[in-house]
Design a protein around this motif. Structure first.
Motif, short mmCIF file in Angstrom:
data_model
loop_
_atom_site.label_atom_id
_atom_site.label_comp_id
_atom_site.label_asym_id
_atom_site.label_seq_id
_atom_site.Cartn_x
_atom_site.Cartn_y
_atom_site.Cartn_z
N THR A 1 0.97 10.08 6.67
CA THR A 1 -0.34 9.87 7.28
C THR A 1 -0.20 9.27 8.69
O THR A 1 0.79 8.60 8.99
N GLY B 1 3.79 7.78 1.53
CA GLY B 1 5.04 7.46 0.83
C GLY B 1 6.30 7.91 1.54
O GLY B 1 7.41 7.74 1.03
N LEU C 1 7.76 4.51 2.65
CA LEU C 1 7.81 3.51 1.58
C LEU C 1 8.66 3.97 0.39
O LEU C 1 9.45 3.19 -0.15
N GLU D 1 6.97 8.36 17.09
CA GLU D 1 6.22 8.98 18.18
C GLU D 1 4.81 8.39 18.32
O GLU D 1 4.35 8.09 19.43
N ILE E 1 0.86 -1.18 0.00
CA ILE E 1 0.00 0.00 0.00
C ILE E 1 0.90 1.23 0.00
O ILE E 1 1.86 1.30 0.76
C1 LIG Z 1 13.34 12.69 6.51
C2 LIG Z 1 12.30 11.91 7.25
C3 LIG Z 1 12.22 12.01 8.63
C4 LIG Z 1 11.26 11.30 9.33
N1 LIG Z 1 11.20 11.47 10.67
C5 LIG Z 1 10.25 10.83 11.37
C6 LIG Z 1 10.11 11.00 12.78
O1 LIG Z 1 10.85 11.76 13.41
N2 LIG Z 1 9.14 10.30 13.41
C7 LIG Z 1 8.29 9.46 12.75
O2 LIG Z 1 7.42 8.86 13.35
N3 LIG Z 1 8.37 9.29 11.42
C8 LIG Z 1 9.32 9.95 10.72
N4 LIG Z 1 9.40 9.75 9.36
C9 LIG Z 1 8.47 8.79 8.71
C10 LIG Z 1 7.13 9.43 8.39
O3 LIG Z 1 6.46 9.72 9.57
C11 LIG Z 1 6.23 8.55 7.52
O4 LIG Z 1 5.30 9.40 6.96
C12 LIG Z 1 5.42 7.49 8.20
O5 LIG Z 1 6.28 6.67 8.93
C13 LIG Z 1 4.67 6.61 7.22
O6 LIG Z 1 3.45 7.18 6.82
P1 LIG Z 1 3.11 7.30 5.27
O7 LIG Z 1 1.70 7.68 5.16
O8 LIG Z 1 4.11 8.15 4.62
O9 LIG Z 1 3.22 5.77 4.81
P2 LIG Z 1 3.93 5.08 3.57
O10 LIG Z 1 5.34 5.47 3.46
O11 LIG Z 1 3.09 5.27 2.37
O12 LIG Z 1 3.81 3.56 4.05
C14 LIG Z 1 4.62 3.05 5.09
C15 LIG Z 1 4.29 1.57 5.29
O13 LIG Z 1 2.99 1.40 5.86
C16 LIG Z 1 2.12 0.72 4.97
N5 LIG Z 1 0.83 1.41 5.06
C17 LIG Z 1 0.63 2.75 4.95
N6 LIG Z 1 -0.66 3.05 5.18
C18 LIG Z 1 -1.29 1.88 5.44
C19 LIG Z 1 -2.64 1.53 5.77
N7 LIG Z 1 -3.59 2.48 5.89
N8 LIG Z 1 -2.93 0.23 5.99
C20 LIG Z 1 -1.96 -0.73 5.89
N9 LIG Z 1 -0.69 -0.46 5.59
C21 LIG Z 1 -0.35 0.82 5.36
C22 LIG Z 1 2.78 0.79 3.61
O14 LIG Z 1 2.44 -0.30 2.80
C23 LIG Z 1 4.26 0.78 3.99
O15 LIG Z 1 4.68 -0.52 4.24
C24 LIG Z 1 10.34 10.46 8.63
C25 LIG Z 1 10.41 10.35 7.24
C26 LIG Z 1 11.37 11.06 6.55
C27 LIG Z 1 11.44 10.93 5.07
#
Ligand SMILES: Cc1cc2nc3c(=O)[nH]c(=O)nc-3n(C[C@H](O)[C@H](O)[C@H](O)COP(=O)(O)OP(=O)(O)OC[C@H]3O[C@@H](n4cnc5c(N)ncnc54)[C@H](O)[C@@H]3O)c2cc1C
Ligand code: FES
Ligand code: FES
Lengths: 292, 172
Positions: free
Chosen positions: A111, A34, A37, A124, A30
């Motif tokens: 998200t 991003g 991922l 967090e 999914i």
């Molecule tokens: C530079 C940088 C710094 C960051 N620092 C932090 C930080 O300090 N603290 C922190 O917590 N995070 C941090 N992150 C990560 C960030 O919070 C991500 O957004 C989060 O971890 C994943 O959410 P996403 O929606 O982007 O998911 P995606 O990247 O799209 O997906 C992440 C994973 O979850 C799965 N997934 C996503 N949504 C669902 C769903 N609804 N149901 C089932 N599976 C799902 C996907 O398949 C994938 O395996 C950082 C990222 C970056 C690039």
């Protein structure tokens, strides 16, 4: 061209997402915000055959705040909740957690549900969701189930979801008038993942004692770690300075944290005690505000 | 896993319609092309830079749907129907925008590799309201990395804007 080849799906209905998941399972990923991922795809740490982009699915981008609590659907971005004054008022601890995630450019896409599904042990939101006794609403083509946040995180980067399941939304129960919470963390630079983070929640009784405490730490174990011994230690107390010093000592002495490239176990031990004490000191401060 | 998949080369491309810096166009893009590579190579706007390609450095920051985002963490196909702004949108007929002018005047860049990302982050931030203090300026800069300047010049550039240009987000 960075990611390896995949077949891209952009369904517009939840049912289509579930259908695709049931068809491709392990072969699919999914794509939500991003922000975790895409780095893995760019580096080819992952090479799923199918990418299921949920960003165009209708009805997943809303959250609802009511008397019973907050419900957050799969496409609600960190930034959406961060900018909601009602949410900040109802759950200050959640707001603190959100503003500690990365930087605004990341929170603009990332998200809430993605952060939870991703299950990074230093993140967090997983600790905060456990502290607030959140519920994960999980759905596949053939079933629906609700998982308490406490049972949702299995290992670093591994949640309770199987490969055919979507985390459709999370529910957070309302905090009562006397409930208080705080999140604190230590990072090398602002916006980094926590070296150690602590989410603390409790309820001030009419007698001026703290009850129903939860202390949950990020970054110290392969999953968020509830410090039950420390919770018992503070329960029924008034969180006086003496209690705070005692609980800091207890945490530092009893914890056996993980060691990794970011820092040593020894440092984590010390800092966890400090972060927990600081969080609890803020609960003590909030008692004066709510005036019990 | 992925090796086993037979992909029809035609099927792995998609048509998308995107508005980039005000002009709307339709493109045929590879599904796995990142938005950053699309902007640079297919649209031909090389001002958006790539540093880390995993979200950390901010060099690739652009504005999509009025929010600053990392273009290295999006796919081009995800931009279908969206409106995008890149650093090329800032100067008009070769005349630098007030924000670019402030960067120039305050030595806010040396090699310049990071600059477009900083500018786009700041443009998005300034549309939300003025930056009133040095602490706010540093917060606004914190999502991007610069290897050269030490940030002092950038903070000065942002602060100079606040007094001179009213910082209402128009025309920064
Ligand atoms: C530079 C940088 C710094 C960051 N620092 C932090 C930080 O300090 N603290 C922190 O917590 N995070 C941090 N992150 C990560 C960030 O919070 C991500 O957004 C989060 O971890 C994943 O959410 P996403 O929606 O982007 O998911 P995606 O990247 O799209 O997906 C992440 C994973 O979850 C799965 N997934 C996503 N949504 C669902 C769903 N609804 N149901 C089932 N599976 C799902 C996907 O398949 C994938 O395996 C950082 C990222 C970056 C690039
Ligand atoms: S290249 Fe996108 S954040 Fe570094
Ligand atoms: S000016 Fe060289 S990296 Fe910023």
């Amino acid at each position: 061209m960075k990611p390896s080849r995949f077949i891209y799906h952009a369904p517009s209905e939840v049912e289509e997402v579930l259908e695709l998941l049931s068809e491709y399972g392990d072969e699919a990923k999914i794509l939500a915000g991003g922000q975790s991922l895409m780095p893995m795809l760019n580096f080819r740490l992952l090479a799923p055959a199918h990418l299921i982009d949920i960003n165009r699915v209708t009805g997943l981008d809303n959250y609802a705040l009511g008397d019973s609590g907050l419900s957050v659907s799969a496409l609600v971005r960190h930034r959406d909740l961060e900018l909601s004054p009602e949410t900040e008022l109802a759950y200050p601890i959640l707001h603190e957690g959100l503003t500690n995630i990365a930087h605004v450019q990341i929170r603009n896409r990332g998200t809430i549900c993605g952060s939870l599904a991703h299950a990074d042990s230093a993140a967090e939101l997983p600790s905060i969701l456990i502290a607030l006794d959140g519920r994960m609403n999980v759905r596949s083509k053939s079933s629906r189930r609700t998982v308490p946040a406490e049972d949702f995180f299995r290992f670093h980067l591994t949640s309770d979801l199987d490969s055919t399941e979507l985390l459709e939304s999370v529910d957070i129960p309302a905090m009562t008038r006397n409930s208080v919470g705080a999140f604190d963390e230590v990072t090398r630079r602002k916006g980094d993942f926590a070296l150690v983070g602590a989410a603390v929640v409790g309820t001030w009784s009419e007698q001026g004692t703290i009850e129903d405490c939860r202390i949950v730490c990020s970054g110290v174990a392969p999953t968020p770690l509830r410090l039950k011994e420390a919770e018992e230690f503070i329960s029924g107390t008034d969180l006086s300075d003496e209690v705070l010093i005692g609980v800091q000592q207890l945490v530092t002495e009893s914890l056996e944290p993980t060691e990794d490239v970011h820092t040593s176990a020894e440092y984590r031990k010390k800092v966890t005690g400090v972060v927990v004490r600081r969080g609890l000191a803020r609960l003590a401060g909030q008692r004066r505000v709510i005036n019990v | 896993m992925s090796e086993a998949v037979e992909l029809d080369p035609v099927e792995s491309k998609m048509w998308i319609t995107v508005t980039i810096n005000g002009s709307k166009d339709t493109y045929l893009v590879e599904q796995r092309l990142t938005l950053a590579d699309f902007i640079r190579k297919q649209v031909g706007l090389p001002g958006t830079h790539l540093g880390c390609e995993h979200g950390s450095c901010g060099a690739c920051t652009i504005i999509m749907g009025n929010r600053a985002v990392r273009s290295c963490l999006l796919l081009a196909v995800q931009a279908d129907g969206e409106s995008i702004e890149t650093v090329e949108s800032l100067a008009e007929n070769g005349v630098l925008s007030p924000l670019q002018e402030a960067f120039h005047a305050n030595h806010a860049l040396q090699c310049g590799y990071c600059t477009s990302g900083f500018l786009m982050s700041l443009v998005a931030r300034l549309r939300e309201g003025p930056i009133e203090s040095e602490a706010e300026a540093r917060e606004a800069l914190s999502g991007n990395i610069c290897r050269c300047t030490g940030y002092t010049g950038m903070v000065a550039a942002v602060m100079s804007l606040s007094s001179a240009n009213g910082q209402n987000g128009e025309g920064v």
